[in-house]
Enzyme design. Structure first.
Site, PDB file in Angstrom:
ATOM      1  N   GLU A   1      45.104  31.956  51.673  1.00 55.37           N
ATOM      2  CA  GLU A   1      46.331  32.643  51.225  1.00 55.37           C
ATOM      3  C   GLU A   1      47.252  33.023  52.391  1.00 55.37           C
ATOM      4  O   GLU A   1      47.651  34.178  52.546  1.00 55.37           O
ATOM      5  CB  GLU A   1      45.954  33.897  50.431  1.00 55.37           C
ATOM      6  CG  GLU A   1      45.176  33.560  49.172  1.00 55.37           C
ATOM      7  CD  GLU A   1      44.690  34.774  48.391  1.00 55.37           C
ATOM      8  OE1 GLU A   1      44.440  35.812  49.009  1.00 55.37           O
ATOM      9  OE2 GLU A   1      44.538  34.675  47.168  1.00 55.37           O
TER      10      GLU A   1
ATOM     11  N   GLU B   1      40.763  29.467  43.310  1.00 53.00           N
ATOM     12  CA  GLU B   1      40.437  30.840  42.883  1.00 53.00           C
ATOM     13  C   GLU B   1      41.158  31.111  41.584  1.00 53.00           C
ATOM     14  O   GLU B   1      42.376  30.929  41.511  1.00 53.00           O
ATOM     15  CB  GLU B   1      40.949  31.903  43.873  1.00 53.00           C
ATOM     16  CG  GLU B   1      40.209  32.016  45.153  1.00 53.00           C
ATOM     17  CD  GLU B   1      40.670  33.218  45.994  1.00 53.00           C
ATOM     18  OE1 GLU B   1      41.111  34.240  45.428  1.00 53.00           O
ATOM     19  OE2 GLU B   1      40.594  33.098  47.219  1.00 53.00           O
TER      20      GLU B   1
HETATM   21  C1  BG6 Z   1      42.072  36.865  46.718  1.00 51.63           C
HETATM   22  C2  BG6 Z   1      41.174  36.839  47.923  1.00 51.63           C
HETATM   23  O1  BG6 Z   1      43.296  37.336  47.108  1.00 51.63           O
HETATM   24  O2  BG6 Z   1      41.705  37.668  45.646  1.00 51.63           O
HETATM   25  C3  BG6 Z   1      39.723  37.154  47.627  1.00 51.63           C
HETATM   26  O3  BG6 Z   1      41.250  35.586  48.544  1.00 51.63           O
HETATM   27  C4  BG6 Z   1      39.625  38.269  46.612  1.00 51.63           C
HETATM   28  O4  BG6 Z   1      39.040  37.436  48.828  1.00 51.63           O
HETATM   29  C5  BG6 Z   1      40.333  37.812  45.343  1.00 51.63           C
HETATM   30  O5  BG6 Z   1      38.332  38.716  46.360  1.00 51.63           O
HETATM   31  C6  BG6 Z   1      40.199  38.746  44.168  1.00 51.63           C
HETATM   32  O6  BG6 Z   1      40.599  40.031  44.543  1.00 51.63           O
HETATM   33  P1  BG6 Z   1      39.704  41.295  44.289  1.00 51.63           P
HETATM   34  O7  BG6 Z   1      40.432  42.380  44.940  1.00 51.63           O
HETATM   35  O8  BG6 Z   1      39.599  41.436  42.829  1.00 51.63           O
HETATM   36  O9  BG6 Z   1      38.381  41.025  44.934  1.00 51.63           O
END
Ligand code: BG6
Length: 484
Positions: free
Chosen positions: A177, A382
């Site tokens: 990101e 993701e």
């Molecule tokens: C992304 C990151 O922005 O969001 C991850 O790359 C992160 O590391 C994911 O875990 C989800 O966010 P969160 O805060 O729910 O863990």
């Protein structure tokens, strides 16, 4: 039944080293800056400390103990039929201080064992080289990405792991990101230590000090470091495929007011295309000049940087996607609606328990926008729902909300493919419960596999399958055709 995805479509999940491994100071590992982040919650920001303070709990120190349990976890991923798994290599497991003369053999051995275990089951590792985790020594000595030297030290780390894992890993991701650098976020993302004894880390926190000159110069060094890594990866093994990654900024205008439309468009330019263009097209877009002028930013480049960026273009573009946002020219009630999105609330959409907007169609929209601009393969690395899970008396865990979220998003992904997007694969975030990056909690769970661990680090670490485990297994088995 829905239509299946194309043959060879990659299915699996994604995590990081620091949110899973634990063993933060074992077998020669040095501290990374994410080892200095305390546990927080939705309402209490995580604190970022200059040193480990024994009065606080630091969740990365234990992680979910993947360091010792990786065989059991990988067997479960294989049972679900994963063909791809994304994780990061902790820079500090290989170079504990970031600038050591020799790599740490035990760190290399650990990742070799992990990657071999994945290969045993035919799972392709996709390896992130930088996921917000600078060696503490480099944060202290060089102020992290503020210094050009760090780009060279990073390239050296990359060279070592490309050579070491040649033949075992072919998919690499340089920076997680990277486009979050276009948003004010404080010291952690700049790779430097907090200026005060402790600082908070929460999107939209008005106390975050921001210096756009410093932030965009650091981004330039990261883009240079990424290009160096791409070049090295290709030179060391022509089979390597390296992806750029951005968190997809899907911005809608809040209303049809042309002023809102301009704000939304500019948020997409800056959010997606500034970094996307450098990494995929090999050069800053023309609009960057106007953007930098407006912010009073002047990027210091070294001779040869433009050539390097052009030579270090990534092979494909990957994205994280959690939410869309609504942009308005009349700022006022903006709040965090996703991992990195500050916007007005969308009156048509519901939100997760953490206030993140749930918008499956937004994923189709942004895939179309990005593919339209770049026409290189895309990959979702993701996507998922952070939610609270309850364990029943008999040990079962029913998570229909997670299945519903993923089903709707995968349907939308298929529509994007039917629209003409060339998509390599789909990885869910946190296929096993891990520590939340934004809040440091365990109770914000994304997994198909439950981990018995609470926010304070108590628990047995026992793994158990949720209902979504069998569901995702079926999705993968039918290559996305059976989503019921
Ligand atoms: C992304 C990151 O922005 O969001 C991850 O790359 C992160 O590391 C994911 O875990 C989800 O966010 P969160 O805060 O729910 O863990």
């Amino acid at each position: 039944m829905d239509k299946a995805f194309q043959n060879g479509f990659l299915w699996g999940g994604a995590v990081t080293a620091q949110q899973t491994e634990g063993a933060w100071n074992e077998d020669g590992k040095g501290p990374g800056i994410t080892d200095l982040q305390t546990a927080g919650s939705l309402t209490t920001p995580r604190i970022y400390t200059r040193e480990v303070n024994p009065n606080y709990y630091y969740p990365s120190h234990k992680g979910i103990d993947f360091y010792n349990r990786y065989k059991e976890d990988i067997a479960l991923f294989a049972e679900m039929g994963f063909t791809c798994y994304r994780t990061s290599i902790a820079w500090t497991r290989i170079f504990p201080n970031g600038d050591d003369a020799e790599p740490n053999k035990k760190g290399l051995d650990f990742y070799r064992a992990v990657f071999e275990e994945f290969k045993k089951y035919g799972i392709e590792p996709l390896v992130t080289l930088y996921h917000f985790d600078m060696p503490v020594n480099l944060a202290k000595k060089y102020n992290g990405w503020q210094s050009r030297e760090v780009a060279d030290l990073f390239a050296r780390f990359c060279e070592v792991v490309f050579k070491e894992f040649k033949g075992l890993v072919k998919y690499w991701l340089t920076f997680n990101e990277i486009n979050v650098m276009t948003m004010p976020f404080g010291e952690l993302l700049l790779g430097k230590l907090p200026e005060s004894e402790e600082s908070s880390f929460m999107l939209g926190d008005p106390n975050i000090k921001d210096d756009p000159q410093e932030r965009y110069q650091a981004l330039h060094h990261m883009l240079v470091a990424s290009a160096k890594a791409v070049k090295l990866a290709h030179e060391i093994d022509p089979n390597n495929e390296v992806c750029a990654m951005i968190t997809a900024v899907a911005s809608y205008p809040l209303t049809p007011d042309p002023d809102d439309i301009i704000v939304a468009t500019q948020s997409m330019w800056m959010g997606n295309y500034l970094c996307g263009d450098v990494m995929i097209r090999g050069a800053y877009p023309r609009f960057a000049e106007g953007l930098f002028a407006k912010l009073g930013v002047s990027i210091k480049k070294e001779p040869g940087d433009d050539k390097l960026l052009m030579e270090g273009k990534a092979d494909f573009l990957s994205i994280s996607y959690y939410a869309s946002g609504c942009m308005s020219a009349n700022k006022g009630d903006d709040a965090a609606v996703g991992n990195f999105l500050l916007s007005a609330k969308n009156p048509h959409l519901k939100t997760s328990e953490w206030g993140w907007t749930i918008d499956p169609e937004g994923l189709r929209y942004i895939l179309g926008e990005l593919y339209g601009r770049y026409e290189v393969p895309l990959m979702i690395v993701e996507n998922g729902l952070g939610a609270i899970d309850e364990v029943e008396a008999d040990g079962s865990i029913h998570d229909p909300y997670r299945i519903d979220y993923l089903r709707r998003h995968i349907r939308s992904v298929r529509k994007a493919v039917e629209d003409g997007v060339d998509l390599k694969g789909y990885l869910t975030w946190g296929p096993i419960d891990i520590i939340s990056a934004s809040t440091g909690e365990m109770k914000k769970r994304y997994g198909f596999i439950y981990v018995d661990l609470d926010n304070e680090g108590n628990g047995t670490f026992k793994r158990s399958k949720k209902d979504s485990f069998e569901w995702y297994k079926k999705v993968i088995k039918t290559n996305g055709a059976d989503l019921e």
